[in-house]
Design an enzyme around this catalytic site. Structure first.
Site, PDB file in Angstrom:
ATOM      1  N   PHE A 213      14.969   2.504  19.590  1.00  0.00           N
ATOM      2  CA  PHE A 213      14.450   3.553  18.704  1.00  0.00           C
ATOM      3  C   PHE A 213      14.763   4.955  19.199  1.00  0.00           C
ATOM      4  O   PHE A 213      14.100   5.914  18.862  1.00  0.00           O
ATOM      5  CB  PHE A 213      12.951   3.352  18.402  1.00  0.00           C
ATOM      6  CG  PHE A 213      12.770   2.412  17.248  1.00  0.00           C
ATOM      7  CD1 PHE A 213      13.097   1.071  17.374  1.00  0.00           C
ATOM      8  CD2 PHE A 213      12.349   2.870  16.004  1.00  0.00           C
ATOM      9  CE1 PHE A 213      13.013   0.196  16.299  1.00  0.00           C
ATOM     10  CE2 PHE A 213      12.261   2.007  14.920  1.00  0.00           C
ATOM     11  CZ  PHE A 213      12.591   0.666  15.078  1.00  0.00           C
ATOM     12  N   LEU A 214      15.823   5.061  20.011  1.00  0.00           N
ATOM     13  CA  LEU A 214      16.360   6.372  20.367  1.00  0.00           C
ATOM     14  C   LEU A 214      17.741   6.527  19.737  1.00  0.00           C
ATOM     15  O   LEU A 214      18.599   7.199  20.295  1.00  0.00           O
ATOM     16  CB  LEU A 214      16.445   6.532  21.887  1.00  0.00           C
ATOM     17  CG  LEU A 214      15.122   6.714  22.632  1.00  0.00           C
ATOM     18  CD1 LEU A 214      15.377   6.913  24.128  1.00  0.00           C
ATOM     19  CD2 LEU A 214      14.330   7.921  22.094  1.00  0.00           C
TER      20      LEU A 214
ATOM     21  N   LYS B 146      -1.743  -1.015  13.777  1.00  0.00           N
ATOM     22  CA  LYS B 146      -0.555  -1.031  12.924  1.00  0.00           C
ATOM     23  C   LYS B 146      -0.019   0.371  12.674  1.00  0.00           C
ATOM     24  O   LYS B 146       1.168   0.646  12.872  1.00  0.00           O
ATOM     25  CB  LYS B 146      -0.888  -1.730  11.600  1.00  0.00           C
ATOM     26  CG  LYS B 146       0.226  -1.726  10.579  1.00  0.00           C
ATOM     27  CD  LYS B 146       1.485  -2.409  11.108  1.00  0.00           C
ATOM     28  CE  LYS B 146       2.713  -2.020  10.335  1.00  0.00           C
ATOM     29  NZ  LYS B 146       2.999  -2.817   9.210  1.00  0.00           N
TER      30      LYS B 146
ATOM     31  N   GLU C 101      12.117  -5.488   8.327  1.00  0.00           N
ATOM     32  CA  GLU C 101      13.032  -6.025   7.326  1.00  0.00           C
ATOM     33  C   GLU C 101      14.329  -6.394   8.039  1.00  0.00           C
ATOM     34  O   GLU C 101      14.744  -5.731   8.978  1.00  0.00           O
ATOM     35  CB  GLU C 101      13.292  -4.983   6.236  1.00  0.00           C
ATOM     36  CG  GLU C 101      12.088  -4.866   5.334  1.00  0.00           C
ATOM     37  CD  GLU C 101      12.266  -3.818   4.254  1.00  0.00           C
ATOM     38  OE1 GLU C 101      13.408  -3.531   3.867  1.00  0.00           O
ATOM     39  OE2 GLU C 101      11.248  -3.285   3.806  1.00  0.00           O
TER      40      GLU C 101
ATOM     41  N   CYS D  45       7.946   1.643   5.042  1.00  0.00           N
ATOM     42  CA  CYS D  45       6.809   1.696   5.982  1.00  0.00           C
ATOM     43  C   CYS D  45       6.676   3.014   6.726  1.00  0.00           C
ATOM     44  O   CYS D  45       5.693   3.733   6.540  1.00  0.00           O
ATOM     45  CB  CYS D  45       6.926   0.560   6.989  1.00  0.00           C
ATOM     46  SG  CYS D  45       6.683  -1.047   6.243  1.00  0.00           S
TER      47      CYS D  45
ATOM     48  N   GLU E  54       0.493  -6.885  10.165  1.00  0.00           N
ATOM     49  CA  GLU E  54       1.813  -7.507  10.232  1.00  0.00           C
ATOM     50  C   GLU E  54       2.797  -6.479  10.779  1.00  0.00           C
ATOM     51  O   GLU E  54       2.771  -5.324  10.387  1.00  0.00           O
ATOM     52  CB  GLU E  54       2.213  -7.880   8.801  1.00  0.00           C
ATOM     53  CG  GLU E  54       3.500  -8.597   8.696  1.00  0.00           C
ATOM     54  CD  GLU E  54       3.486  -9.853   9.539  1.00  0.00           C
ATOM     55  OE1 GLU E  54       2.641 -10.715   9.308  1.00  0.00           O
ATOM     56  OE2 GLU E  54       4.332  -9.945  10.458  1.00  0.00           O
ATOM     57  N   PHE E  55       3.661  -6.907  11.687  1.00  0.00           N
ATOM     58  CA  PHE E  55       4.589  -5.958  12.306  1.00  0.00           C
ATOM     59  C   PHE E  55       6.037  -6.271  11.953  1.00  0.00           C
ATOM     60  O   PHE E  55       6.953  -5.848  12.642  1.00  0.00           O
ATOM     61  CB  PHE E  55       4.418  -5.977  13.829  1.00  0.00           C
ATOM     62  CG  PHE E  55       3.005  -5.702  14.256  1.00  0.00           C
ATOM     63  CD1 PHE E  55       2.523  -4.399  14.271  1.00  0.00           C
ATOM     64  CD2 PHE E  55       2.149  -6.727  14.611  1.00  0.00           C
ATOM     65  CE1 PHE E  55       1.213  -4.132  14.648  1.00  0.00           C
ATOM     66  CE2 PHE E  55       0.840  -6.480  14.991  1.00  0.00           C
ATOM     67  CZ  PHE E  55       0.361  -5.174  15.007  1.00  0.00           C
TER      68      PHE E  55
ATOM     69  N   THR F 289       0.875  -1.182   0.000  1.00  0.00           N
ATOM     70  CA  THR F 289       0.000   0.000   0.000  1.00  0.00           C
ATOM     71  C   THR F 289       0.909   1.229   0.000  1.00  0.00           C
ATOM     72  O   THR F 289       1.038   1.908   1.018  1.00  0.00           O
ATOM     73  CB  THR F 289      -0.916   0.016   1.241  1.00  0.00           C
ATOM     74  OG1 THR F 289      -0.121  -0.176   2.415  1.00  0.00           O
ATOM     75  CG2 THR F 289      -1.973  -1.066   1.174  1.00  0.00           C
TER      76      THR F 289
HETATM   77  C1  UDX Z   1       9.160  -0.858  10.487  1.00  0.00           C
HETATM   78  C2  UDX Z   1       8.585  -1.342  11.835  1.00  0.00           C
HETATM   79  O1  UDX Z   1       9.646  -1.468  12.788  1.00  0.00           O
HETATM   80  C3  UDX Z   1       7.873  -2.666  11.649  1.00  0.00           C
HETATM   81  O2  UDX Z   1       7.296  -3.077  12.878  1.00  0.00           O
HETATM   82  C4  UDX Z   1       6.789  -2.488  10.599  1.00  0.00           C
HETATM   83  O3  UDX Z   1       6.122  -3.696  10.376  1.00  0.00           O
HETATM   84  C5  UDX Z   1       7.383  -1.964   9.290  1.00  0.00           C
HETATM   85  O4  UDX Z   1       8.113  -0.764   9.546  1.00  0.00           O
HETATM   86  P1  UDX Z   1      11.302  -1.483   9.022  1.00  0.00           P
HETATM   87  O5  UDX Z   1      10.809  -0.486   8.020  1.00  0.00           O
HETATM   88  O6  UDX Z   1      11.795  -2.807   8.547  1.00  0.00           O
HETATM   89  O7  UDX Z   1      10.137  -1.809  10.081  1.00  0.00           O
HETATM   90  O8  UDX Z   1      12.491  -0.781   9.802  1.00  0.00           O
HETATM   91  P2  UDX Z   1      12.856  -0.333  11.278  1.00  0.00           P
HETATM   92  O9  UDX Z   1      13.812  -1.283  11.855  1.00  0.00           O
HETATM   93  O10 UDX Z   1      11.668   0.005  12.067  1.00  0.00           O
HETATM   94  O11 UDX Z   1      13.651   1.016  10.948  1.00  0.00           O
HETATM   95  C6  UDX Z   1      12.998   2.095  10.280  1.00  0.00           C
HETATM   96  C7  UDX Z   1      13.936   3.244  10.054  1.00  0.00           C
HETATM   97  O12 UDX Z   1      14.215   3.909  11.274  1.00  0.00           O
HETATM   98  C8  UDX Z   1      15.307   2.879   9.458  1.00  0.00           C
HETATM   99  O13 UDX Z   1      15.640   3.812   8.455  1.00  0.00           O
HETATM  100  C9  UDX Z   1      16.237   2.985  10.635  1.00  0.00           C
HETATM  101  O14 UDX Z   1      17.544   3.288  10.247  1.00  0.00           O
HETATM  102  C10 UDX Z   1      15.607   4.116  11.413  1.00  0.00           C
HETATM  103  N1  UDX Z   1      15.935   4.107  12.848  1.00  0.00           N
HETATM  104  C11 UDX Z   1      15.556   3.061  13.637  1.00  0.00           C
HETATM  105  C12 UDX Z   1      16.594   5.194  13.411  1.00  0.00           C
HETATM  106  O15 UDX Z   1      16.938   6.165  12.721  1.00  0.00           O
HETATM  107  N2  UDX Z   1      16.866   5.180  14.745  1.00  0.00           N
HETATM  108  C13 UDX Z   1      16.506   4.146  15.547  1.00  0.00           C
HETATM  109  O16 UDX Z   1      16.789   4.219  16.756  1.00  0.00           O
HETATM  110  C14 UDX Z   1      15.835   3.052  14.982  1.00  0.00           C
END
Ligand code: UDX
Length: 445
Positions: A257-258, A212, A157, A268, A153-154, A87
């Site tokens: 995620f910090l 989601k 990648e 996504c 779905e969560f 999507t």
């Molecule tokens: C994300 C969600 O985590 C997942 O649950 C959902 O199903 C799809 O979207 P994904 O896109 O695979 O998954 O990547 P993710 O690991 O979440 O990272 C997303 C982006 O955030 C990346 O560009 C990553 O580099 C960035 N990121 C992540 C940061 O800049 N800082 C962080 O602390 C964590």
């Protein structure tokens, strides 16, 4: 054992299909892309996802997993149909493009000649599942016995197999007015996962859709929060990494995620926060999610900031400067360059006149298709050779583990911008590099 079909064989669908076969089901994966289906039949995964090629090959060989472009074959085989198509963001708009999901429903529902359940996995605007459930009943020869539930779905990648087989939680949206057999069927499909103690939450359709997008909006907010604080750190001499460690010990906040840096990208987070806002506006409650625009702005600003730092590093003008960009994927352990901050920075540097030399362990083929005018090298060393400044844009282990002494000898000027705050500052400085992290002026000096 259930007979299952999975429509869509991208990151989500292919992984889900292989995962369902691993759980013991008989699965057929369906896609309109003939070439993709042919490759999958050979056991070849058309993208980089650790562990997936092995799982796919295992089940293509075991006979539990096959692929087809024929929706009628899938309708004939399966009693449970998953929708795992994309999507994406609509071109020129913030809203999600629903054409692939709609097209699966329009194709599949008329083929449902015996009772069956459709479980949507794609990320969709709230209200979609209700609309589709009605459409399915209208189109299916079995009418009300073609049921629809939503099962977001969560998966991340790079961890897609793990997240499919051992998810944090399972969420199932059912139509409370017509609950039917959706919950029973989903419990049977996921029986081994539920038995392993995974929380299984049954909600109404709207809640499941919102779970989601809310999860992704929260993750994006966390990243932009720390990146906004990084901006303050930069003008005050504070260190965002230490700050994140310190606030992260509070388990109400948590350290995940910090990670401050050039922010989030991928298929996504960026499109989901935009689609969420667009949907809120349609619903007349746009103000509720007004902050997500700010989250997006903070995120995009970091990319511009890295280009500014590179410009300063080469004396104010990028024209004729040689810049090494290490990383093109949106995150490590992926070849995905969709909305990649790394590739965006490389492109921006190029447009500002720099000669950009890019290296990424997995994403170069994809990157070349979007930015054919950048120079792609076959190693870190070749990218760094002769560079006036080096930008580390994706935190691949290979970059973190590279020898800064060797690289210092290759660069024209040993100046590194660690746009992911992933390098060991002291080692790089000891090797003669001028080090700049994001939001880390205090330690970087
Ligand atoms: C994300 C969600 O985590 C997942 O649950 C959902 O199903 C799809 O979207 P994904 O896109 O695979 O998954 O990547 P993710 O690991 O979440 O990272 C997303 C982006 O955030 C990346 O560009 C990553 O580099 C960035 N990121 C992540 C940061 O800049 N800082 C962080 O602390 C964590």
């Amino acid at each position: 054992m259930e007979k299952i079909s999975v429509f869509g064989t991208g990151y989500l669908g292919a992984t889900h299909a292989a995962g369902m076969a691993e759980l013991g089901h008989e699965v057929v994966g369906v896609d309109v892309d003939e070439e993709k289906i042919e490759r999958l039949r050979q056991g070849e995964v058309p993208f980089f996802e650790p562990g997936l090629p092995e799982l796919l090959t295992k089940h293509v060989e075991s006979g539990r997993l096959r692929f087809t472009t024929d929706a009628a074959e899938a309708a004939d085989h399966a009693d449970v149909h998953f929708i795992g198509v994309g999507t994406p963001q609509k071109p020129g708009e913030n809203a999600a493009d629903m054409r692939f999901v709609d097209s699966v429903i329009e194709t599949l529902a008329p083929l449902m000649a015996r009772p069956g359940v459709i479980l949507g996995k794609s990320t969709v605007p709230v209200g979609t599942a209700q609309r589709l459930a009605k459409r399915v009943r209208e189109l299916a020869p079995v009418g009300d016995q073609a049921e629809l539930g939503w099962n977001p779905e969560f998966l991340r990648e790079g961890f897609a197999v793990e997240d499919t087989l051992r998810p944090d939680r399972l969420v199932l949206g059912v139509d409370h007015h017509n609950p039917g057999t959706v919950e029973t069927v989903a419990r049977s499909v996921y029986a081994p996962i539920i038995e392993a103690g995974t929380p299984f939450l049954v909600t109404d359709l709207a809640t499941s859709e919102l779970v989601k997008v809310s999860a992704n909006a929260f993750l994006a907010t966390k990243i932009s929060f720390i990146n906004a604080v990084a901006e303050i750190c930069e003008v005050t001499g504070a260190d965002v990494n230490q700050l994140a460690d310190a606030i992260g010990f509070d388990d109400r906040i948590g350290r995940k995620f910090l990670g401050a840096g050039i922010g989030f990208g991928g298929g996504c987070l960026p499109k989901d926060i935009r689609a969420f806002q667009a949907r809120a506006e349609e619903l007349g409650v746009g103000r509720a999610l007004g902050f997500l625009r700010e989250i997006d702005d903070v995120n995009l600003r970091r990319r511009v900031h890295v280009v500014d730092l590179a410009r300063e590093a080469v004396g104010g003008d990028l024209k004729d400067a040689k810049v090494a960009v290490l990383g093109a994927a949106f995150k490590p352990n992926s070849d995905d360059i969709r909305d990649s901050p790394a590739l965006d920075v490389a492109g921006k540097l190029h447009l500002a006149g720099a000669a950009v030399q890019v290296f990424d362990p997995q994403a170069m083929e994809n990157a070349k298709k979007v930015w054919p005018t950048l120079e792609y090298t076959s190693s870190i060393e070749d990218a760094v050779r002769g560079a006036n400044v080096v930008v580390v844009a994706t935190e691949w282990a290979q970059f973190r583990e590279a020898d800064p002494h060797v690289l210092a000898g290759l660069a024209a000027h040993p100046h590194v911008i660690d746009a992911r705050n992933c390098l060991d500052v002291e080692t790089w400085r000891a090797a003669g590099w001028t080090y700049q992290g994001l939001g880390r002026h205090a330690t970087a000096g």
